[in-house]
Design an enzyme around this catalytic site. Structure first.
Site, PDB file in Angstrom:
ATOM      1  N   LEU A 265     -67.196 102.506   0.721  1.00  0.00           N
ATOM      2  CA  LEU A 265     -67.905 103.082  -0.420  1.00  0.00           C
ATOM      3  C   LEU A 265     -69.248 103.632   0.016  1.00  0.00           C
ATOM      4  CD1 LEU A 265     -67.326 100.307  -3.092  1.00  0.00           C
ATOM      5  CD2 LEU A 265     -66.332 102.585  -3.102  1.00  0.00           C
ATOM      6  N   GLY A 266     -69.810 103.034   1.017  1.00  0.00           N
ATOM      7  CA  GLY A 266     -71.119 103.494   1.466  1.00  0.00           C
ATOM      8  C   GLY A 266     -71.743 102.463   2.369  1.00  0.00           C
TER       9      GLY A 266
ATOM     10  N   GLY B 204     -74.942  99.975   2.695  1.00  0.00           N
ATOM     11  CA  GLY B 204     -76.083  99.346   2.045  1.00  0.00           C
ATOM     12  C   GLY B 204     -77.125  98.991   3.070  1.00  0.00           C
ATOM     13  N   GLY B 205     -78.181  98.344   2.628  1.00  0.00           N
ATOM     14  CA  GLY B 205     -79.251  97.973   3.530  1.00  0.00           C
ATOM     15  C   GLY B 205     -78.785  97.026   4.620  1.00  0.00           C
ATOM     16  N   PHE B 206     -77.701  96.329   4.371  1.00  0.00           N
ATOM     17  CA  PHE B 206     -77.285  95.305   5.315  1.00  0.00           C
ATOM     18  C   PHE B 206     -76.001  95.638   6.029  1.00  0.00           C
ATOM     19  CE2 PHE B 206     -80.138  93.427   2.467  1.00  0.00           C
ATOM     20  CZ  PHE B 206     -80.938  92.688   3.300  1.00  0.00           C
ATOM     21  N   GLY B 207     -75.399  96.728   5.678  1.00  0.00           N
ATOM     22  CA  GLY B 207     -74.144  97.064   6.326  1.00  0.00           C
ATOM     23  C   GLY B 207     -73.246  97.790   5.356  1.00  0.00           C
ATOM     24  N   PRO B 208     -72.022  98.073   5.834  1.00  0.00           N
ATOM     25  CA  PRO B 208     -71.103  98.870   5.027  1.00  0.00           C
ATOM     26  C   PRO B 208     -70.586  98.113   3.810  1.00  0.00           C
ATOM     27  CG  PRO B 208     -70.040  98.086   7.010  1.00  0.00           C
ATOM     28  CD  PRO B 208     -71.470  97.691   7.126  1.00  0.00           C
ATOM     29  N   VAL B 209     -70.217  98.875   2.795  1.00  0.00           N
ATOM     30  CA  VAL B 209     -69.624  98.305   1.590  1.00  0.00           C
ATOM     31  C   VAL B 209     -68.245  98.934   1.413  1.00  0.00           C
ATOM     32  CG1 VAL B 209     -69.900  97.962  -0.882  1.00  0.00           C
ATOM     33  CG2 VAL B 209     -71.912  98.115   0.570  1.00  0.00           C
TER      34      VAL B 209
ATOM     35  N   ASP C 260     -86.277  94.923  -3.459  1.00  0.00           N
ATOM     36  CA  ASP C 260     -85.725  96.219  -3.033  1.00  0.00           C
ATOM     37  C   ASP C 260     -85.141  96.973  -4.223  1.00  0.00           C
ATOM     38  OD1 ASP C 260     -85.321  98.203  -1.181  1.00  0.00           O
ATOM     39  OD2 ASP C 260     -83.494  97.346  -0.333  1.00  0.00           O
TER      40      ASP C 260
END
Ligand SMILES: *[C@@H]1O[C@H](CO)[C@@H](O)[C@H](O)[C@H]1NC(C)=O
Ligand SMILES: *[C@@H]1O[C@H](CO)[C@@H](O)[C@H](O)[C@H]1NC(C)=O
Ligand SMILES: *[C@@H]1O[C@H](CO)[C@@H](O)[C@H](O)[C@H]1NC(C)=O
Ligand SMILES: *[C@@H]1O[C@H](CO)[C@@H](O)[C@H](O)[C@H]1NC(C)=O
Length: 793
Positions: free
Chosen positions: A489-490, A492-497, A607
């Protein structure tokens, strides 16, 4: 003239005398059929008589289509031809059919199991030659029928399969050549080992396998589809197992034949052209050749070379593989470890050879996985029946062979893999550094635990800390199609979703902790701990987590993606009319208020930004991404950190510059977001021809000049309530004031949004005229809106 016409039709028949045909379909014990005489089925479809093929000295008793006399569908004495035209067919008083030569010797005999009083032989309109009692026309009481002894042709109603009681094998055997009905080298038969499949063999060599029946068709014949000509079925019960087809219209003529060259073909007769049209042919391509890519190899006709190893497997002998000899197939890259293994989903496959399989029709896929997991020699499982979302269980207990991949169609197969494999697979895509990092963190964690808990010193104890459902890594891997890029999906700040679908059908979003982010495991646990305890309609709901090799958070899936994908997209932005925007502004405020004050944990998000606000199908906002969240004690209002994490453009000055954060830093970010929602423009990267200010500065300037409405996104001008818009801008500016103490709390914000009370005048915003130094330094190399970390010594 009539005789002449009939003669010219009977091309391969040595002698064909239509005039002698008396149109009988039945003979009794006192009657016979001599060479030159025929039986004609009652509806006139099939005819029985004597014929020659190629060699005129060899005479056979056979059945053909009345109107296509060259097409023989059955032969009685294919191994023992008559030497001349003196043959005779009789029914004995015991109920056997016997073919006698000119000297009265029996050339061919059908055995009757039990004697009957008054046996007759009849050619049915299906093309079935049966022996029955003159009184009994019930098919179950037939003493003998030619349908039980197919030659090379399957006509409608014939069973291709096995009787499980008698073991009798109803199968096709090719002619030796098109001119010679004697048995050729090829057979097509149901193999009863494991879950049945039809095998095309040359002698004892398998040439082609249909693969198992999947409820709709054979797994390996994906183009076998419902059609207007015939329907088909596979029957498996305690008595028998067989494939059979039926014609859908009486005028359709269709047959399946095993050709002398080993091709299995279905033809349909076209009256208009007086010819047979090829409908389906097997094997159709290189990949249909049985086991063409060896064990764990997969064949794809649209790639060159056609063979490759399944993901996670490598060629057994790479030298052979390199010279396109694929027969020895592939082996696992990582050895299995039984209880610690996982199952990985492979899609669009022809299922492997099922001769060493086991099946249960009533088990579902989950039960199937459990059974397979328990037995270390179980290599894979799948649904037995793909109809209605799938049912039944099919397990494989040996090497997986004869797999091909289709570009569409095809089935899902779950293959046992070393757990390590999944980690490796993921590590390869995200850089193997992460793996080392995670493993290191795990080791460190274990050590920590050990110090704290001298007795219960296992990493397992981690699980008890969390009041949250734990998901298996394999479950999530399967749900997300092995974390496939199609499901991403995209970032994020911490890794892929990833998007995924659990077996029950629930749609989830899976956040994977990227292993290269400094904030890693600690923030992960934060998020789990915090979010699991938070329940609010403006917060994304956490369903569970996975704390195995991969750290995953499993959220409810919010269908409409994030606010930024609407707000900052020139076409999508139109979908956000004013009332939607005002609803979003309110919803975020309520979600934040809950975090700051109402939840029992009291949390600073740290955030807040457009990317972290997701929209559900009714465009209600849901705050997500709690990875940076910090809980603070009841009387504590601010804290210091030497690690500043957050996103430029949304970070408050005191936090970005000094690392001081409080609920007021969230208020600042919220203010930025409100101004972005009203204007449809990003704070970061905002440019104006008249001045050098960012969006905050621009809004401030317009406000002081009494021109606030000029900030409004032109797209909502028509749908807008001026008072709501002015109020939103005013509140936004109050939230972004430079000094934290001047900013309202979220409870005040919620109150101000919902009433007409007079608002105080805002002071100058923080960060309004700088494309500040931090921003300039990082904007070149960092993707927009990524969460940033700044470390202070
Ligand atoms: C009948 O028998 C004779 C002598 O055994 C033999 O020569 C002849 O070929 C046979 N005829 C047929 C039709 O089998
Ligand atoms: C059948 O097999 C035999 C032995 O394998 C071979 O000699 C013969 O040519 C084959 N016939 C056909 C029609 O393929
Ligand atoms: C198939 O599975 C069902 C449900 O687990 C079980 O009751 C049944 O006994 C199984 N049948 C066989 C043949 O193992
Ligand atoms: C695993 O399954 C195979 C095949 O069904 C069977 O022979 C074997 O006994 C099973 N092993 C265990 C440990 O159940």
């Amino acid at each position: 003239m009539k005789a002449f016409a009939a003669l010219s039709m009977c091309l391969v028949l040595f002698s064909c005398n239509a005039l002698l045909s008396n149109a009988l379909d039945t003979i009794a014990t006192d009657q016979s059929i001599r060479d030159g005489e025929n039986l004609l089925s009652a509806g006139g479809t099939f005819e029985l008589g004597f014929f020659s093929a190629g060699d005129p000295r060899k005479r056979y008793l056979g059945i053909w289509y009345k109107k296509i006399a060259t097409t023989i569908v059955w032969v009685a004495n294919r191994v023992a031809p008559l030497a001349d035209a003196s043959g005779t067919l009789r029914v004995t008083t015991h109920g056997s059919l016997v073919l006698l030569d000119g000297n009265g010797s029996d050339i061919w005999l059908s055995n009757a199991p039990i004697p009957v009083r008054n046996p007759v032989a009849q050619l049915l309109d299906s093309g079935n030659l049966v022996v029955r009692d003159a009184e009994g026309s019930d098919p179950n009481t037939f003493l003998w029928q030619s349908f039980d002894y197919p030659t090379d042709t399957l006509v409608a109603g014939m069973k291709l399969g096995r009787n499980r009681r008698s073991g009798f094998n109803h199968h096709l055997t090719s002619w030796k050549s098109i001119n010679d009905p004697s048995p050729g080298n090829f057979t097509f038969q149901l193999d009863p080992n494991g879950y049945p499949q039809e095998l095309l063999k040359q002698g004892s060599d398998i040439k082609f396998s249909t693969g198992p029946w999947n409820g709709l068709r054979w797994s390996g014949i994906p183009n076998l589809n419902p059609n207007p000509y015939y329907s088909y079925e596979f029957v498996l019960n305690e008595e028998e197992m067989y494939y059979r087809y039926e014609l859908l219209n009486s005028w359709v003529i269709s047959r399946m034949i095993l050709m002398p060259n080993g091709m299995l073909q279905r033809f349909t007769w076209i009256d208009r052209t007086q010819g047979w049209t090829l409908y389906i042919s097997c094997p159709i391509d290189q990949c249909d050749n049985y086991a063409s890519c060896g064990a764990y190899g997969s064949c794809r006709v649209d790639t060159s070379p056609v063979c490759r190893c399944l993901k996670g497997f490598v060629p057994r002998f790479s030298q052979e593989w390199d010279i396109l000899d694929w027969s020895n197939g592939c082996v696992r890259r990582n050895a299995l470890d039984c209880e610690k293994d996982i199952f990985v989903k492979y899609s669009r496959l022809k299922l492997p050879d099922t001769r060493s399989s086991w099946f249960n029709e009533s088990m579902n896929l989950q039960e199937c996985e459990v059974v397979c997991m328990k037995n270390c020699s179980c290599m894979a499982y799948s649904n037995l029946d793909i109809r209605n979302g799938g049912s039944g269980c099919l397990l494989w207990f040996d090497k997986l062979i004869d797999i091909r991949e289709y570009s569409d169609y095809g089935q899902d197969l779950y293959i046992r893999m070393a757990k390590h494999e999944l980690v490796m697979g993921l590590a390869v895509s995200f850089g193997s550094v992460f793996l080392i990092l995670v493993l290191t963190i795990r080791v460190l964690q274990c050590k920590k635990k050990k110090m704290k808990l001298p007795e219960g010193d296992s990493c397992e104890n981690q699980k008890e800390d969390l009041e949250l459902p734990l998901f298996d890594l394999s479950t999530v891997a399967i749900a997300t199609n092995y974390f496939s890029s199609d499901n991403k999906l995209g970032e994020g700040g911490f890794g892929p979703v990833y998007k995924g679908v659990l077996r029950g059908g629930q749609i989830i979003a899976v956040k994977m902790l990227s292993k290269n982010s400094r904030q890693g495991l600690h923030e992960f646990k934060n998020e789990v701990l915090y979010v699991s305890k938070l329940q609010h309609r403006n917060l994304v709901k956490l369903l569970g987590c996975c704390i195995e090799e991969e750290k995953l958070l499993i959220y409810e899936f919010v269908p409409n993606r994030s606010l930024d994908s609407f707000l900052f997209d020139p076409t999508q932005r139109e979908q956000l009319d004013w009332s939607t925007r005002f609803n979003i502004i309110n919803g975020i405020a309520r979600g934040l208020l809950y975090l700051h004050q109402d939840s029992r944990l009291r949390i600073i998000h740290r955030d807040i930004k457009a990317n972290n606000v997701l929209l559900d199908c009714e465009m209600n906002p849901k705050i997500s991404d709690f990875g940076l969240a910090k809980s603070f004690a009841g009387n504590e209002t601010q804290a210091n950190t030497n690690r500043v994490v957050g996103t430029y453009g949304y970070m408050s000055p005191e936090y970005a510059l000094d690392g001081v954060f409080s609920t007021k830093s969230d208020v600042f970010s919220y203010g930025v977001l409100v101004l972005e929602i009203v204007s449809g423009k990003r704070n970061r990267g905002f440019r104006h021809p008249d001045h050098d200010h960012n969006l905050l500065g621009h809004a401030w300037r317009l406000f002081t000049e009494g021109r606030s409405m000029q900030l409004l996104d032109q797209l909502v001008e028509n749908s807008c309530s001026t008072s709501e818009a002015l109020r939103s801008i005013h509140i936004g500016l109050l939230c972004v004031q430079r000094c934290p103490d001047d900013r309202p709390s979220m409870s005040t914000v919620v109150m101000m949004l919902g009433s007409d009370i007079e608002l105080p005048l805002p002071k100058e915003p923080g960060f309004f005229n700088e494309r500040n130094l931090l921003q300039e330094n990082t904007s070149q190399s960092q993707p927009n809106e990524m969460t940033m970390t700044v470390l202070y010594a």
